[in-house]
Design a protein around this motif. Structure first.
Motif, PDB file in Angstrom:
ATOM      1  N   SER A   1     -59.551  45.853  42.150  1.00 39.34           N
ATOM      2  CA  SER A   1     -60.046  47.060  42.814  1.00 39.34           C
ATOM      3  C   SER A   1     -59.764  48.309  41.987  1.00 39.34           C
ATOM      4  CB  SER A   1     -59.400  47.196  44.190  1.00 39.34           C
ATOM      5  OG  SER A   1     -58.002  47.083  44.066  1.00 39.34           O
ATOM      6  N   ILE A   2     -58.793  48.217  41.079  1.00 34.25           N
ATOM      7  CA  ILE A   2     -58.511  49.363  40.203  1.00 34.25           C
ATOM      8  C   ILE A   2     -59.217  49.201  38.859  1.00 34.25           C
ATOM      9  CG2 ILE A   2     -56.673  50.536  38.913  1.00 34.25           C
ATOM     10  CD1 ILE A   2     -54.879  50.121  41.317  1.00 34.25           C
TER      11      ILE A   2
ATOM     12  N   PRO B   1     -63.538  49.881  38.698  1.00 39.15           N
ATOM     13  CA  PRO B   1     -64.092  51.231  38.510  1.00 39.15           C
ATOM     14  C   PRO B   1     -63.883  51.758  37.092  1.00 39.15           C
ATOM     15  CG  PRO B   1     -62.613  51.183  40.408  1.00 39.15           C
ATOM     16  CD  PRO B   1     -62.568  49.837  39.798  1.00 39.15           C
TER      17      PRO B   1
ATOM     18  N   LEU C   1     -66.462  50.341  34.935  1.00 42.55           N
ATOM     19  CA  LEU C   1     -67.731  51.035  35.182  1.00 42.55           C
ATOM     20  C   LEU C   1     -67.783  52.351  34.404  1.00 42.55           C
ATOM     21  CD1 LEU C   1     -70.387  51.000  36.841  1.00 42.55           C
ATOM     22  CD2 LEU C   1     -69.230  52.466  38.470  1.00 42.55           C
ATOM     23  N   LEU C   2     -66.671  53.063  34.405  1.00 40.56           N
ATOM     24  CA  LEU C   2     -66.618  54.332  33.673  1.00 40.56           C
ATOM     25  C   LEU C   2     -66.882  54.095  32.182  1.00 40.56           C
ATOM     26  CD1 LEU C   2     -65.985  57.386  33.911  1.00 40.56           C
ATOM     27  CD2 LEU C   2     -63.674  56.829  33.194  1.00 40.56           C
TER      28      LEU C   2
ATOM     29  N   ALA D   1     -72.545  55.467  42.339  1.00 40.56           N
ATOM     30  CA  ALA D   1     -71.585  56.174  41.481  1.00 40.56           C
ATOM     31  C   ALA D   1     -72.223  56.548  40.153  1.00 40.56           C
ATOM     32  CB  ALA D   1     -70.351  55.295  41.249  1.00 40.56           C
TER      33      ALA D   1
ATOM     34  N   SER E   1     -65.674  62.238  36.543  1.00 39.05           N
ATOM     35  CA  SER E   1     -65.037  60.948  36.359  1.00 39.05           C
ATOM     36  C   SER E   1     -63.921  60.741  37.386  1.00 39.05           C
ATOM     37  CB  SER E   1     -64.516  60.868  34.926  1.00 39.05           C
ATOM     38  OG  SER E   1     -63.388  60.061  34.862  1.00 39.05           O
TER      39      SER E   1
ATOM     40  N   LEU F   1     -65.599  59.907  40.654  1.00 50.42           N
ATOM     41  CA  LEU F   1     -66.219  58.581  40.585  1.00 50.42           C
ATOM     42  C   LEU F   1     -65.178  57.474  40.723  1.00 50.42           C
ATOM     43  CD1 LEU F   1     -68.971  57.458  38.176  1.00 50.42           C
ATOM     44  CD2 LEU F   1     -66.824  56.292  37.969  1.00 50.42           C
ATOM     45  N   LEU F   2     -64.092  57.589  39.949  1.00 51.21           N
ATOM     46  CA  LEU F   2     -63.069  56.544  39.977  1.00 51.21           C
ATOM     47  C   LEU F   2     -62.395  56.472  41.343  1.00 51.21           C
ATOM     48  CD1 LEU F   2     -61.387  57.001  36.478  1.00 51.21           C
ATOM     49  CD2 LEU F   2     -62.837  55.127  37.222  1.00 51.21           C
TER      50      LEU F   2
ATOM     51  N   ILE G   1     -64.772  54.847  44.110  1.00 46.53           N
ATOM     52  CA  ILE G   1     -64.941  53.391  44.115  1.00 46.53           C
ATOM     53  C   ILE G   1     -63.638  52.702  44.518  1.00 46.53           C
ATOM     54  CG2 ILE G   1     -65.699  51.386  42.789  1.00 46.53           C
ATOM     55  CD1 ILE G   1     -67.153  53.252  40.956  1.00 46.53           C
ATOM     56  N   GLN G   2     -62.520  53.228  44.038  1.00 42.68           N
ATOM     57  CA  GLN G   2     -61.246  52.591  44.410  1.00 42.68           C
ATOM     58  C   GLN G   2     -61.032  52.644  45.916  1.00 42.68           C
ATOM     59  OE1 GLN G   2     -57.685  53.298  41.825  1.00 42.68           O
ATOM     60  NE2 GLN G   2     -59.114  54.722  40.882  1.00 42.68           N
TER      61      GLN G   2
ATOM     62  N   VAL H   1     -54.504  57.382  40.008  1.00 39.21           N
ATOM     63  CA  VAL H   1     -55.060  56.560  38.923  1.00 39.21           C
ATOM     64  C   VAL H   1     -56.306  57.230  38.350  1.00 39.21           C
ATOM     65  CG1 VAL H   1     -56.202  54.365  38.418  1.00 39.21           C
ATOM     66  CG2 VAL H   1     -54.147  54.395  39.828  1.00 39.21           C
TER      67      VAL H   1
ATOM     68  N   THR I   1     -56.497  58.422  34.473  1.00 37.57           N
ATOM     69  CA  THR I   1     -57.487  57.761  33.616  1.00 37.57           C
ATOM     70  C   THR I   1     -58.463  58.781  33.051  1.00 37.57           C
ATOM     71  OG1 THR I   1     -57.335  55.933  35.171  1.00 37.57           O
ATOM     72  CG2 THR I   1     -59.062  55.794  33.520  1.00 37.57           C
TER      73      THR I   1
END
Lengths: 504, 161, 322
Positions: free
Chosen positions: A388-389, A392, A395-396, B89, B106, B109-110, B113-114, B127, B131
């Motif tokens: 789940s981490i 994404p 995807l980025l 996304a 970003s 987006l991150l 989804i998480q 996170v 990131t």
């Protein structure tokens, strides 16, 4: 030849070695991140090395591209997201091994074969570059056309259970390749007035969409399982040693084929890996089987060809300044900027430079073994984080990878579109790999066919009246006749069987 | 989303027909024997034939199969959401990155989804932020990928090294 | 690229620049040059060398964006559509041909010319096994029977390399429409065809063909330059054969979207001029085998006008746009 001592002395420069190590780590890191590709790794290096001293600059780009091409196998095997268009050929085989908990075998085989192919092609490069380059130059559009048609036949080996669906996928890929400007007249096709479509569909965004994003979509629902089965990383080295001998023929064949196809400008590593994969599957009993051994044979043949073709591409590049693919085009341009002008005079006037470049290619491929193992282990560790981490973040990187190769936001949109499309295709058992093959071969086929027709004023005989072209042509037709004949025969037998079953 | 093979064939055939038709509008300029429409025409006809073949094959072998199978992500609301959040996304990134800049886009987006995947929002945002900052530094500041700075544009000179 | 000095300077005047940025203190943030060509290759290399010299001379931060799709159409379109604030400009090169092949409709009025910094002359080359040893022999033979010969354009036909050569042939009285012009993807495919006997001639820049020339596989018949090209002094000047000076080939300049203010154009022009005069630029261009060709805004505008007229004349003779 120049004496080996002076070359080794050049290589002993600590700054040069540092550049090689950093570039190697950089190439491995970029190549192994899903969504980021070898082409991107090479292109992003340009602004840095453009102002370095000549030898470190060239060493950096050679090392990084070789590492990134191998590293593209890692997400392919562990996540089913191939990092280069070439590794799309054997992604399914490698992923299947991973599913069985044998990722060490899949990756060890790929790693060893890559290094072997690279070293083999470096040897050929050192011994026979000027000679081979002359052969490569005798290829005109006729020969390239037949090579492309031969490449198309590879699609039937990755078509999966249904030949018709495989063909549909291949034709769809060929169609995607026609979008944009017609290579001959320059007329826009299927662009519907959009400037973005005039630019055509980039191979990399389509690859990322079809494979990586569609895989993310498939994993998005369902249980929160690990992205990948746990690998046993300690066994890589042992596996490699064990695999070496039984697969020697496949390795040698792949290396040789890769060097030759790679040395043909415009054919490049993608086509080399595909043809080698098809050959392994068809021509050897071991490679044709559905067992673990068969998969390893195919992976090793194709990976060897993949990295060998990179060395092969340096043949016309260093001898005549003619690039074999997008990556060598960048390398040549860097050589020019550094005043190391490719050409036969380079071999005469500056042999110490050219052989130092070849030596760096050797060194990079040898370094690949230890660094590759470290990279595979690190990647395995990252995959232990919860999906789940991780997903994404992948995807980025997919978005970032598509954007930085094309530099347009349109490429980002393509990733979403082809992600959904790839998902629907997979659900309906339409294989993805033939579409990528179509997209790779489409421009080559159309351009060489049209150029030949333009040259001969529409006379089709021209496809057969050149000695090399005619031979490849006849061979290609034979291969196709065999494929179709065998398929028809197999289908007839199957239908008979099923009829017999129904009757019973 | 699995559909009956005949439908796959139909879609392929329609695509082929459309390509073949469109190819007729591409007239060869000047004295070319084969114009820009030649290859698309071949591909279109090929798809038409393959599509036809799939329809026949589907009809013969696929009797009794449902025309459309419900995709598994329709099984629960969570699954549907987790599935569609991915293309959404990407679209969000496409639309938002120029005005907002990479860093903000970003991060959103991150985190988005998480959270959809069931990660606690505090962890998700942490996170996402870390990131994004790391990626922004590596790719925009060091590797010079022309990522949009958005709101930070006036002071972007500080961040490109 | 790190510029500590630069960063400090920026830090010092940060508050002022956020508040109000007028043309006088342009630029207050990094500038972008769109290069309508892929990484590697002439357009990219020359732009990067220029960008680095601008950074050194002016203390600016310059980032390069490669958009090579569609033979440059995509990059030029981004450039035309950029906000005319001077922060996004691009590499300008022969653009008039796109109109005749229906790819795009760029005109001089879409751009704000800044300054030219590089140029390479087009040349006509043939394979070493060809019977033609001089440009005059080749042109006479083509004049006698144009339909018999195939000439490779290097890029798409109707663009940088073939248009000037076709213009030169028209001056020589050749019916260029009867010649078979073969398009390709760049100089490499053409050299490959030439060496394998697929075409009779090729239009290409001399540096690109130099490796095969030294290998003794390709012979340069003539170059479209008014003066001998450094490094290729023994190649015949086309002007000596057709009777009047001939100058044709590619040119590379910086240009912005239409509507850039005169002040900003002036600032950029000064930046390019300083960069072009710098030692680092000169030596880097020389090492990489590129010619330096400085032209100020006014001369560049005149060049663009001439380029459009020449292209119109040649493209009509070649039978495009009918």
């Amino acid at each position: 030849m120049v004496d080996a001592g002076s070359i080794l002395a050049q290589l002993a420069d600590p700054y040069l070695l540092l550049v090689i190590m950093v570039s190697a780590a950089y190439g491995l890191a970029i190549g192994s991140i899903p969504g980021l590709t070898a082409l991107m790794a090479t292109a992003l290096l340009v602004p840095f090395i453009i102002f370095m001293a000549p030898l470190p600059a060239i060493a950096s780009i050679i090392t990084a591209s070789a590492m990134a091409i191998f590293a593209g196998d890692i997400p392919g095997a562990l996540l089913r997201m191939p990092g280069t268009p070439a590794s799309a050929a054997y992604t399914d085989d490698a992923f299947k091994l991973t599913r069985q908990g044998k990722s060490a075998t899949a990756l060890g085989a790929g790693l060893f074969a890559s290094a072997f192919g690279g070293v083999a092609s470096a040897t050929i490069l050192t011994l026979a570059a000027p000679w081979l380059a002359r052969i490569a130059l005798s290829f005109s559009s006729v020969e390239y056309f037949w090579l492309g048609v031969l490449g198309l036949s590879c699609a039937t080996f990755v078509a999966g259970p249904s030949l018709l669906k495989g063909l549909a996928s291949l034709l769809f890929g060929l169609f995607l390749a026609t979008m944009g400007l017609d290579p001959i007249s320059g007329m826009p096709r299927f662009t519907f007035g959009s400037t973005n479509l005039v630019g055509g569909l980039g191979l990399i965004p389509v690859l990322i969409g079809l494979f990586a994003v569609s895989e993310l979509l498939r994993n998005s629902y369902g249980q929160d399982r690990q992205m990948s089965e746990k690998a046993k990383p300690t066994s890589i080295l042992k596996t490699v040693v064990k695999l070496m001998w039984p697969h020697k023929i496949g390795l040698l064949r792949g290396s040789l084929l890769g060097t030759i196809v790679g040395s043909l400008p415009g054919a490049g590593s993608d086509i080399a890996a595909w043809i080698s994969y098809a050959l392994a599957k068809k021509s050897s009993k071991r490679g044709g089987s559905d067992t673990e051994e068969g998969a390893v044979e195919r992976i090793m043949s194709a990976s060897a060809a993949n990295n060998a073709s990179l060395g092969g591409a340096y043949i016309p590049a260093t001898v005549f300044g003619i690039p074999g693919d997008a990556i060598t085009a960048i390398v040549i341009s860097v050589m020019f900027i550094k005043g190391v002008n490719p050409g036969p005079t380079l071999f005469l006037n500056q042999p110490q430079v050219i052989y130092a470049i070849f030596a760096i290619f050797f060194l990079a491929n040898l370094l690949m073994l230890p660094l590759g193992i470290a990279c595979i282990r690190a990647f395995g560790l990252i995959l232990r984080l919860p999906t789940s981490i991780i997903s994404p973040v992948i995807l980025l990187f997919c978005i970032l990878g598509a954007f930085s190769v094309e530099n347009t936001l349109f490429a980002v949109g393509l990733v979403a579109l082809f992600g959904l499309l790839g998902y629907v295709m997979e659900e309906n058992e339409v294989p993805l790999a033939p579409a990528i093959l179509g997209l790779i071969l489409g421009p080559l086929l159309e351009q060489t066919f049209m150029t030949t027709m333009l040259k001969s004023q529409g006379d089709l005989v021209t496809f057969f009246n050149r000695p090399i072209g005619g031979t490849i042509g006849a061979f290609t037709i034979l291969v196709w006749a065999l494929i179709i004949g065998l398929k028809l025969f197999a289908n007839r037998a199957k239908t008979d069987d099923s009829l017999a079953d129904t009757a019973a | 989303m699995k559909v009956h093979d005949s439908i796959v064939g139909l879609v392929v055939a329609i695509l082929g027909g459309a390509i073949a038709l469109y190819s007729q509008s591409l007239v060869p300029p000047r004295h070319l024997n084969y114009g820009p429409g030649f290859f698309p025409l071949l591909i279109g006809i090929g798809l038409l034939l393959v599509g036809g073949g799939l329809m026949v094959q589907g009809y013969v072998t696929g009797r009794g199969q449902p025309l459309v199978q419900r995709p598994r992500w329709l099984a629960s609301r969570d699954f549907t959401f987790r599935f569609w959040i991915i293309p959404i996304a990407i679209l969000f990134y496409w639309l938002a990155v120029t005005p907002l800049g990479f860093l903000a886009t970003s991060t959103i987006l991150l985190a988005m989804i998480q959270i959809a995947n069931g990660v606690r929002w505090k962890l998700a945002v942490t996170v996402a932020l870390i990131t994004s900052v790391v990626v922004n530094i590596l790719f925009a500041s060091i590797l010079h990928v022309p990522l949009s700075w958005g709101l930070l544009t006036p002071i972007s000179g500080w961040f490109i090294w | 690229m790190i510029h500590p000095r630069n960063t400090l300077l920026l830090l010092a005047c940060a508050p002022a620049m956020v508040a109000a940025a007028s043309a006088a203190d342009f630029p207050t943030r990094p500038v972008t040059i769109i290069v309508p060509a892929a990484a590697g290759g002439g357009g990219d290399t020359t732009s990067r060398i220029l960008a680095r010299s601008i950074e050194q001379e002016m203390g600016w931060t310059v980032s390069i964006i490669n958009q090579g799709q569609g033979g440059g159409v995509v990059g030029l379109t981004s450039m035309v559509n950029a906000a005319p604030d001077g922060y996004t400009i691009g590499l300008l090169f022969p653009y008039a041909g796109y109109k005749y092949t229906g790819q795009a409709t760029f005109e001089g009025s879409n751009f704000s010319p800044i300054a030219n910094f590089n140029g390479d002359s087009s040349s006509l080359v043939t394979s070493a096994s060809s019977p033609f040893k001089t440009l005059a022999e080749a042109l006479d033979a083509i004049k006698a029977d144009p339909a018999k010969y195939k000439i490779h354009c290097s890029g798409g036909c109707g663009s940088v390399w073939d248009v000037p050569v076709a213009g030169m042939m028209m001056d020589y009285g050749i019916d260029v429409e009867k010649i078979t012009w073969i398009p390709g993807q760049g100089a490499a495919t053409g050299l490959q065809e030439l060496a394998s006997g697929g075409v009779d001639f090729q239009t290409v820049s001399l540096p690109e063909a130099s490796a095969l020339m030294t290998a003794g596989l390709v012979r340069a018949l003539g170059v479209l330059s008014p003066t001998p090209v450094p490094g290729f002094e023994d190649v015949t000047l086309a002007g000596d054969v057709v009777g009047h000076p001939v100058d044709g080939g590619t040119w590379r300049a910086l240009g912005g979207p239409a509507g850039l203010s005169a002040e900003i154009v002036g600032t950029w022009e000064e930046a390019v001029e300083k960069a072009v005069q710098s030692e680092s630029f000169k030596s880097a261009m020389k090492t990489a085998n590129f010619g330096i060709k400085w032209m100020n805004t006014e001369d560049l505008a005149a060049l663009m006008k001439r380029h459009e007229e020449d292209t119109a004349r040649v493209m009509a003779a070649l039978g495009y746009g009918k």
